[in-house]
Design a protein around this motif. Structure first.
Motif, PDB file in Angstrom:
ATOM      1  N   ALA A 199       0.724  -1.256   0.006  1.00 19.70           N
ATOM      2  CA  ALA A 199      -0.020  -0.010  -0.113  1.00 19.70           C
ATOM      3  C   ALA A 199       0.785   1.284   0.008  1.00 19.70           C
ATOM      4  N   GLU A 200       2.064   1.292   0.663  1.00 18.31           N
ATOM      5  CA  GLU A 200       2.647   2.380   0.802  1.00 18.31           C
ATOM      6  C   GLU A 200       3.542   2.642  -0.494  1.00 18.31           C
ATOM      7  N   GLN A 244       0.744   4.190  -3.060  1.00 15.48           N
ATOM      8  CA  GLN A 244       0.670   5.708  -2.758  1.00 15.48           C
ATOM      9  C   GLN A 244       1.665   6.433  -3.220  1.00 15.48           C
ATOM     10  N   ARG A 245       2.678   6.073  -3.707  1.00 17.31           N
ATOM     11  CA  ARG A 245       3.955   6.794  -4.197  1.00 17.31           C
ATOM     12  C   ARG A 245       3.989   6.762  -5.716  1.00 17.31           C
ATOM     13  N   ALA A 273      -5.831   0.773  -1.654  1.00 18.50           N
ATOM     14  CA  ALA A 273      -4.822   1.613  -2.116  1.00 18.50           C
ATOM     15  C   ALA A 273      -5.035   2.288  -3.460  1.00 18.50           C
ATOM     16  N   ALA A 304      -7.933   4.627  -4.031  1.00 17.88           N
ATOM     17  CA  ALA A 304      -7.552   5.753  -3.596  1.00 17.88           C
ATOM     18  C   ALA A 304      -6.479   6.597  -4.434  1.00 17.88           C
ATOM     19  N   LYS A 305      -5.495   5.972  -5.253  1.00 21.44           N
ATOM     20  CA  LYS A 305      -4.879   6.475  -5.804  1.00 21.44           C
ATOM     21  C   LYS A 305      -5.122   6.355  -7.427  1.00 21.44           C
TER      22      LYS A 305
END
Length: 275
Positions: free
Chosen positions: A57-58, A61-62, A85, A88-89
């Motif tokens: 997920a991290e 997000q990037r 994730a 959201a992205k």
């Protein structure tokens, strides 16, 4: 292109594509990978100089682009774990999992997800790969160009207009390297039974395969014509070709490729057909 690309799974195929991107000049700072195994993460970081994380997920997000580079058997569970994730992205999703349809990936990730499904092969590791690509209806023209840019860093790319055609790509270029390796293996072993030492048999086999492939790539003639050009009447090559034909080589190849295509379809039904 300067989008940030995340590879979920840092195995052989991911490393093939990562290596190809870096070799083509892509900025390492814009490439991220993830893997559940610490040793694998350390290896990827050391070999490529990129960040390799444990948290999917991290990494998402990037990222602007997410490459799903996990085995088909675990793709569903991975997609469920990253669905929030992804929603959201809203990155572009590129899948390299054999046999699993884009509709199933879209369902697992949520809805209205831009997905490019691809079928690369392992020669991508040395930037001589061949990849088939299919884009679903949510993929923009820009995202299609981005996907092509990523896969072209590792070799040639071919788009198909129907997703089902990727099963044929799987049978041809996806599984194809193994066919050639098996044929070369048989040539090496036979050369040794004919009296050549192992090193000589190996070297001559590889150089012959390389030469034949290069001639086919650089020639304007088709493979059938090239074969005829080196087959002198009543010569040694003709005798060998006759032996292949008597053994039904064309039918053997057809049966093998159809079996690979069928298995790709079975994978789609077994791993992607669940609601």
């Amino acid at each position: 292109m300067n989008a940030t690309i995340c590879f979920i799974g840092a195995g052989n195929m991911a490393q093939s594509l990562i290596g190809g991107l870096i070799a083509s000049g892509y900025n390492k700072q814009n490439i991220i990978a993830t893997d559940p195994t610490e040793a694998q993460r350390n290896s990827v970081t050391q070999n490529f100089g990129i960040h390799c994380l444990a948290d999917n997920a991290e990494a998402i997000q990037r990222s602007d682009i997410v490459v799903l580079a996990v085995k088909p058997q675990v793709l569903e569970s991975v997609c469920h774990s990253i669905a929030d994730a992804v929603q959201a992205k809203k990155p572009l999703i590129i899948s390299v999992a054999a046999g699993i349809r884009s509709d199933d990936i879209n369902r697992w990730l949520g809805s209205n997800t831009a997905i490019v499904r691809t079928m690369p092969n392992t020669p991508a590791l040395i930037q001589t790969g061949a990849t088939g690509l299919f884009a679903n209806t949510f993929v923009s023209n820009e995202q299609q160009s981005q996907a092509e840019h990523i896969l072209r860093a590792a070799g040639i790319t071919v788009w198909v207009d129907e997703e089902a055609k990727l099963d044929a790509v799987t049978a041809l270029s996806g599984s194809g390297p193994a066919y050639y390796f098996m044929f070369m293996e048989a040539m090496e072993q036979t050369a040794q039974t004919l009296g050549l030492d192992e090193k000589t048999a190996h070297l001559l086999t590889l150089q012959t395969a390389l030469g034949a492939a290069k001639m086919a790539l650089e020639s304007h003639q088709d493979c059938a014509t090239l074969r005829k050009n080196v087959t002198s009447p009543n010569g040694t090559t003709e005798r060998a070709i006759q032996s292949f034909e008597n053994a039904g080589l064309h039918q053997i190849v057809e049966n093998a490729m159809k079996a690979a295509q069928t298995r790709a379809q079975e994978l789609a039904d077994e791993l992607g057909g669940k609601a």
